[in-house]
Every structure is written in structure tokens, then in C-alpha cells.
Motif scaffolding. Structure first.
Motif, mmCIF file in Angstrom:
data_model
loop_
_atom_site.group_PDB
_atom_site.id
_atom_site.type_symbol
_atom_site.label_atom_id
_atom_site.label_comp_id
_atom_site.label_asym_id
_atom_site.label_seq_id
_atom_site.Cartn_x
_atom_site.Cartn_y
_atom_site.Cartn_z
ATOM 1 N N ILE A 154 -65.484 -22.922 59.691
ATOM 2 C CA ILE A 154 -64.571 -23.761 60.478
ATOM 3 C C ILE A 154 -64.880 -23.610 61.962
ATOM 4 N N GLY A 155 -64.470 -24.606 62.722
ATOM 5 C CA GLY A 155 -64.727 -24.549 64.155
ATOM 6 C C GLY A 155 -63.992 -25.641 64.898
ATOM 7 N N LYS A 165 -62.550 -21.108 76.177
ATOM 8 C CA LYS A 165 -61.814 -19.845 76.287
ATOM 9 C C LYS A 165 -60.737 -19.748 75.212
ATOM 10 N N MET A 166 -60.055 -20.862 74.961
ATOM 11 C CA MET A 166 -59.027 -20.876 73.925
ATOM 12 C C MET A 166 -59.642 -20.577 72.558
ATOM 13 N N ALA A 167 -60.789 -21.195 72.260
ATOM 14 C CA ALA A 167 -61.446 -20.970 70.974
ATOM 15 C C ALA A 167 -61.827 -19.508 70.799
ATOM 16 N N VAL A 175 -67.939 -21.689 64.278
ATOM 17 C CA VAL A 175 -68.805 -22.670 64.943
ATOM 18 C C VAL A 175 -68.041 -23.322 66.092
ATOM 19 N N ILE A 176 -68.752 -23.644 67.155
ATOM 20 C CA ILE A 176 -68.174 -24.456 68.223
ATOM 21 C C ILE A 176 -69.201 -25.498 68.656
ATOM 22 N N GLN A 177 -68.732 -26.719 68.863
ATOM 23 C CA GLN A 177 -69.598 -27.795 69.341
ATOM 24 C C GLN A 177 -69.228 -28.060 70.794
ATOM 25 N N ILE A 203 -73.249 -21.822 68.299
ATOM 26 C CA ILE A 203 -73.073 -22.837 69.340
ATOM 27 C C ILE A 203 -73.956 -24.038 69.033
ATOM 28 N N TYR A 204 -73.315 -25.188 68.846
ATOM 29 C CA TYR A 204 -74.028 -26.447 68.652
ATOM 30 C C TYR A 204 -73.851 -27.285 69.919
#
Length: 311
Positions: A154-155, A165-167, A175-177, A203-204
Motif C-alpha cells: 500500500i502507499g 512528511k505525513m506519509a 510505496v510512495i509516488q 520511491i516511484y
């Protein structure tokens, strides 16, 4: 050589927003036909791009990918890795957590049905506000589906350093896009890319061509993008000085950032896709060119680099 091409192209994710809908400020080709869209997906997959990025909001995108997945199943071939998203949840503030769970699961089941899959490899919140709305119940719903095996990772897809920063603070995303490109250095100079890596969050990079803005003529910008004129002129001057095209400078700048695991690229035609595949295999940029990029584009205003602020 072929193996090297496949290795480098595996860093790419095919973004399919343009295949299912009209997308991008620089889009002159329009939405491709269904046949051409599937041909683009086939070609990308054959060249080593085995991850596809989609969303319910991308028109027919999930359905097109689902047809390709059925083809792969019929041939008993490997299946692509799929990234899809949860649309923003808009409900009354007094809604129950059970109702939120139902809406999230309904969205995932609809995506699974269109994609002809039983599980989602990666599911992102399409709107970063949902990290905190409804006392965090949207994120809790995703975590539940991950625990049940419906989703593997999940991301969230974000727009600003504050959302990154929140993530990080939530401590639950795989995952983060993120938006990052030759004009948008916010996450580099803030140290947030490195912090994401330390947290073992994949990181995508997306928006590496800034939705096509970098290709626009600085003298033909609409009124609401006049603040982009100066940086675009500087970019063209750098292109002339280095002998590298705008797309080469843009892609290679992102490719050389070690914290970035994958790069999302979109296209409307196979020729655009072929060009991206060529660029990803080019030699490294020199240290001098990279230094110039950081000096020239370090402090571009957010109203230029954040598409949500364009109009």
C-alpha cells in the motif's frame, strides 16, 4: 546488450493515464484507440517494462490492462505488476468506519474485476488528504485489505513535501509516488527522498516531464503559466549547450538519483515509448551537467512545478 536494455527498462513503469483518457498539457495526439493502446502495452511489456500504473480515474485504463492480462493468461505468460489507486473518499463527516471499509473494498473489487486479477500488487491513495480524513479510517481500510492478502503493498500518491512528511510519519506505507523532475527539486534539497529511503519506502518518480510542460514553447505559454517562461528558457539554453534533448536531460536527471526505485512514464504513441526506452539506456550525465541543473533549477516556484496550482 539485450539483457542490459531489459535491466534498464525494468526501472520504468508504464503510466496509462494517456491510454485511457485525454491527459497532459502537452498532449497533441489525443487518446489512442483501444487497439493502439493495447499495442503500446504489449510493446512496453516485450521490452522489459513489466509494471503498469493505472487508476479508476484514468478512463478505460484498467479495462485495457485487463484485456492484456487475459492475453497473457491465455498464453501462460508472466503477468505485469499492477499499481492502481483508491479514488478520494467523500462522505459525510458522521459516516461509520464500516461504511468507509465498504467503499474502499468496493473500489478494490471493481478494479480487480476490470483488471482480471485476484490481488493488487500495489494500491495507492490517489489523493493524499485521505491519509488523514475520517480519523485515518481510509488508511486502516487499506491495511485491512493488505492483511487479508487482497493487496500486497500500500502507499500514496503525493504532490508536496508536506504530504511526504505525513506519509513518513504514519509509518505504514510500502510505496510512495512523488512528483519530481528537472524543474522540481523540492524533495531533493529538503532531504525527504533520502529520508523515505531510510524508512524503506519504495520511491516511484512521476511527472518527470511535468505533464508535458517542459516541451512547450516558452513564447506560447497560456497566461496562467507565464511564470514558467524563464525556467523553460533556461532549460532550452542548457539543451543547446549540452547537445542533449529536453527529454534526455529530463529523464537522465531523474535516472541518476539513487533513492528513486522506478520512474513512471506515459505516452500516447509507440514512437514516444521507443524514445523513452532509448533514453533510459544512454550514458550517465557528466558531473558538470548535473551541477548546472541543480544551480539553474533549485528554487523554481511551486506555482510552476505543482500542476494543481496551474489554473
Amino acid at each position: 546488450m539485450k539483457k542490459d536494455l531489459q535491466t534498464k527498462s525494468s526501472k520504468l513503469i508504464l503510466g496509462t493515464a494517456q491510454l485511457g483518457s485525454m491527459y497532459g498539457i502537452g498532449n497533441k495526439s489525443g487518446k489512442p484507440t483501444k487497439q493502439k493502446a493495447i499495442e503500446i502495452i504489449r510493446y512496453a511489456f516485450s521490452k522489459g517494462i513489466h509494471t503498469l500504473d493505472t487508476a479508476p480515474g484514468y478512463g478505460d485504463s484498467e479495462i485495457l490492462i485487463g484485456e492484456f492480462i487475459n492475453e497473457q493468461k491465455d498464453k501462460q505468460e508472466i503477468l505485469p505488476t499492477i499499481i492502481t489507486k483508491i479514488p478520494s473518499v467523500h462522505l459525510s463527516s458522521s459516516i461509520s468506519s464500516e461504511s468507509i471499509d465498504f467503499i474502499i473494498e468496493q473500489s478494490i473489487r471493481a478494479s480487480l474485476n476490470k483488471l482480471n486479477l485476484k490481488t493488487i500488487d500495489v494500491c495507492l491513495l490517489h489523493h493524499p488528504n485521505d491519509m488523514v480524513t475520517y480519523n485515518g479510517h481510509v488508511v486502516i481500510g487499506l491495511l485491512r485489505l493488505k492483511k487479508e492478502g487482497v493487496i500486497k503493498k500500500i502507499g500514496v500518491s503525493v504532490y508536496t513535501p508536506e504530504e511526504v512528511k505525513m506519509a513518513i510519519s504514519l509509518g505504514c506505507f510500502d510505496v510512495i509516488q512523488v512528483p519530481i523532475n528537472i524543474l522540481d527539486h523540492r524533495l531533493i534539497h529538503s532531504g525527504l527522498l533520502h529520508e523515505l529511503s531510510k524508512c524503506k519506502i519504495d520511491i516511484y518518480a512521476r511527472s518527470i516531464y511535468l505533464q508535458g510542460l517542459i516541451f512547450l514553447d516558452p513564447n506560447e505559454l497560456p497566461p496562467y503559466l507565464q511564470s514558467a517562461k524563464e525556467p523553460l528558457e533556461k532549460l532550452r539554453k542548457l539543451s543547446d549547450q549540452t547537445g542533449l534533448s529536453l527529454s534526455e536531460l529530463s529523464m537522465l536527471f531523474i535516472r541518476e538519483i539513487p533513492d528513486i526505485k522506478k520512474i513512471v512514464i506515459g505516452c500516447e504513441t509507440i514512437s514516444q515509448l521507443k524514445r523513452n526506452l532509448e533514453i533510459i539506456t544512454l550514458p550517465k550525465l557528466t558531473d558538470d551537467i548535473i551541477k548546472q541543473m541543480h544551480l539553474l533549477f533549485r528554487d523554481i516556484p511551486e506555482r510552476v512545478v505543482n500542476p494543481t496550482m496551474w489554473k
